[in-house]
Motif scaffolding. Structure first.
Motif, PDB file in Angstrom:
ATOM      1  N   TRP A 208       0.829  -1.204   0.000  1.00 23.62           N
ATOM      2  CA  TRP A 208       0.000   0.000   0.000  1.00 23.62           C
ATOM      3  C   TRP A 208       0.868   1.259   0.000  1.00 23.62           C
ATOM      4  CZ3 TRP A 208      -4.054   2.183  -1.513  1.00 23.62           C
ATOM      5  CH2 TRP A 208      -4.556   3.342  -0.937  1.00 23.62           C
TER       6      TRP A 208
ATOM      7  N   ILE B 151       2.458   1.691  -3.434  1.00 22.77           N
ATOM      8  CA  ILE B 151       1.481   2.202  -4.404  1.00 22.77           C
ATOM      9  C   ILE B 151       1.332   3.712  -4.249  1.00 22.77           C
ATOM     10  CG2 ILE B 151      -0.993   2.231  -4.961  1.00 22.77           C
ATOM     11  CD1 ILE B 151      -1.028  -0.780  -4.469  1.00 22.77           C
TER      12      ILE B 151
ATOM     13  N   ILE C  89       2.220   2.916 -10.521  1.00 25.78           N
ATOM     14  CA  ILE C  89       1.541   2.095  -9.513  1.00 25.78           C
ATOM     15  C   ILE C  89       1.835   0.614  -9.721  1.00 25.78           C
ATOM     16  CG2 ILE C  89      -0.730   1.318  -8.721  1.00 25.78           C
ATOM     17  CD1 ILE C  89      -1.739   4.182  -9.189  1.00 25.78           C
TER      18      ILE C  89
ATOM     19  N   TRP D 155       3.890  -1.763  -7.137  1.00 24.14           N
ATOM     20  CA  TRP D 155       3.150  -2.867  -6.504  1.00 24.14           C
ATOM     21  C   TRP D 155       3.854  -4.207  -6.725  1.00 24.14           C
ATOM     22  CZ3 TRP D 155      -1.194  -5.701  -9.377  1.00 24.14           C
ATOM     23  CH2 TRP D 155      -1.706  -6.727  -8.578  1.00 24.14           C
TER      24      TRP D 155
END
Length: 292
Positions: A216, A219, A268, A272
Motif C-alpha cells: 500500500w 502504491i 503504480i 506494486w
C-alpha cells in the motif's frame, strides 16, 4: 532519549520515501518525454498526410447537375477531409499568373479542365487506399482523369512506417529500463526494512499481514512519483511552447490524458509488483541471511 531517536527514525523514513518518489518521478518523466515525442510524431505525420491533394479532372461535357451530385457525394465520403471546386477559368487565371503571361492569347482557347481538389483524411493516405479511391472515381462517366503524386505517397508511407517502428521499439526498450530502475528503487526501500519484516514474522504475523502495508505504501509512492512526473511534463511542455510555439506540445489533450494515465498506471503497477516480490524474498530468508 527515545523521543530523539523516534524523531531521527521518522526523518530517516521521510528521507527514504522522498528519494523513492524522486527516483520514480525522474524515470517516469523520461518515459513521458518519449511519449510526448511519439504523440507529436504521430500528429506531424498526420499533418503531412493531410496536405496530400487528389485532383479530379472533369470532362468538358459534364453537366452541372452531375458535378453537383459528385461534389455532394465526395463531401460525405469517409476519406474526404475537404473539397474545393476549381473551374477551368480560375485554373487558367492562376496558371497565367504563375507563368507571368496570358497563354490563352496565343492558344485561342482554354485547354484546362474543371477540377475538384480532394484533401484526404490521414488514414486514407496510403498507396493501396488511394489507388482504390482512384479506381472507384474513374468509373464515373463525368471524370476525365485523376492526378496525385504517387511517388511522394510511396515515399511518405515508407518513411512514416520506418519512423513509427523505430519509435515504438525505442519506447519499448525505454519502458523496460524504467521498470528495472523503479524496481531497484523499491527493492532498496524494502531492503532497509528487512529486519522489521523478519521481526514481525517471528512474533507470528502472517505473510499477507506483513506484505499489505508495504504494498500500500509503495502504491502511494508510485502514484506520487507519477503525479510529480506529469507536473514536470506539463511544465516542460509550457516552456517548450514558449520557445517554439509551432510545436504546440500540449495541444492534443486526448493523447496527453492517455499518456498521463499510462504514467500513473505504470508507476503504480511497477511499485506494486516490485514490493510484492521484494517482501516475499525477505519473508523467505533465514535470519542469518539478512546480513548478506
Amino acid at each position: 532519549m527515545n523521543t530523539s531517536f523516534e524523531k531521527y527514525q521518522k526523518r530517516r523514513l521521510r528521507s527514504s520515501y522522498f528519494s523513492v518518489i524522486i527516483s520514480i518521478a525522474l524515470v517516469l518523466f523520461l518515459v513521458g518525454v518519449l511519449g510526448l515525442i511519439l504523440i507529436k510524431t504521430n500528429s506531424i505525420s498526420k499533418h503531412f498526410k493531410e496536405q496530400v491533394v487528389m485532383t479530379i479532372f472533369l470532362k468538358n461535357d459534364a453537366k452541372n447537375s452531375d458535378v453537383d451530385i459528385l461534389k455532394a457525394e465526395l463531401k460525405k465520403a469517409d476519406y474526404t477531409k475537404s473539397i474545393k471546386y476549381i473551374s477551368k477559368k480560375e485554373a487558367a487565371e492562376k496558371y497565367s499568373k504563375d507563368i507571368g503571361e496570358d497563354f490563352m492569347q496565343f492558344l485561342g482557347e482554354n485547354p484546362l479542365k474543371n477540377a475538384i481538389d480532394i484533401s484526404l483524411k490521414s488514414d486514407f493516405v496510403t498507396p493501396e487506399k488511394m489507388e482504390a479511391i482512384e479506381k472507384n472515381l474513374l468509373n464515373r462517366s463525368l471524370v476525365y482523369e485523376i492526378s496525385y503524386d504517387k511517388p511522394l505517397i510511396d515515399l511518405l508511407t515508407k518513411n512514416i512506417k520506418r519512423l513509427t517502428f523505430w519509435m515504438l521499439l525505442f519506447s519499448a526498450v525505454f519502458t523496460l529500463i524504467a521498470v528495472v530502475l523503479i524496481n531497484s528503487s523499491i527493492r532498496l526501500s524494502v531492503y532497509s526494512k528487512r529486519f522489521t519484516i523478519k521481526t514481525m514474522q517471528m512474533v507470528g504475523a502472517t505473510k499477507k499481514f506483513i506484505r499489505v502495508p508495504f504494498i500500500w505504501k509503495s502504491i502511494q509512492l508510485g502514484f506520487l512519483g507519477a503525479i510529480v512526473a506529469i507536473i514536470a511534463l506539463i511544465a516542460l511542455g509550457l516552456y517548450v511552447n514558449n520557445l517554439v510555439p509551432e510545436l504546440n506540445l500540449l495541444s492534443d489533450y486526448k493523447w496527453f490524458a492517455i499518456l498521463a494515465l499510462f504514467i500513473i498506471g505504470l508507476g503504480i503497477l511497477i511499485s506494486w509488483i516490485s514490493t510484492f516480490f521484494a517482501t516475499q524474498r525477505f519473508l523467505n530468508l533465514q535470519v542469518d541471511e539478512l546480513y548478506y
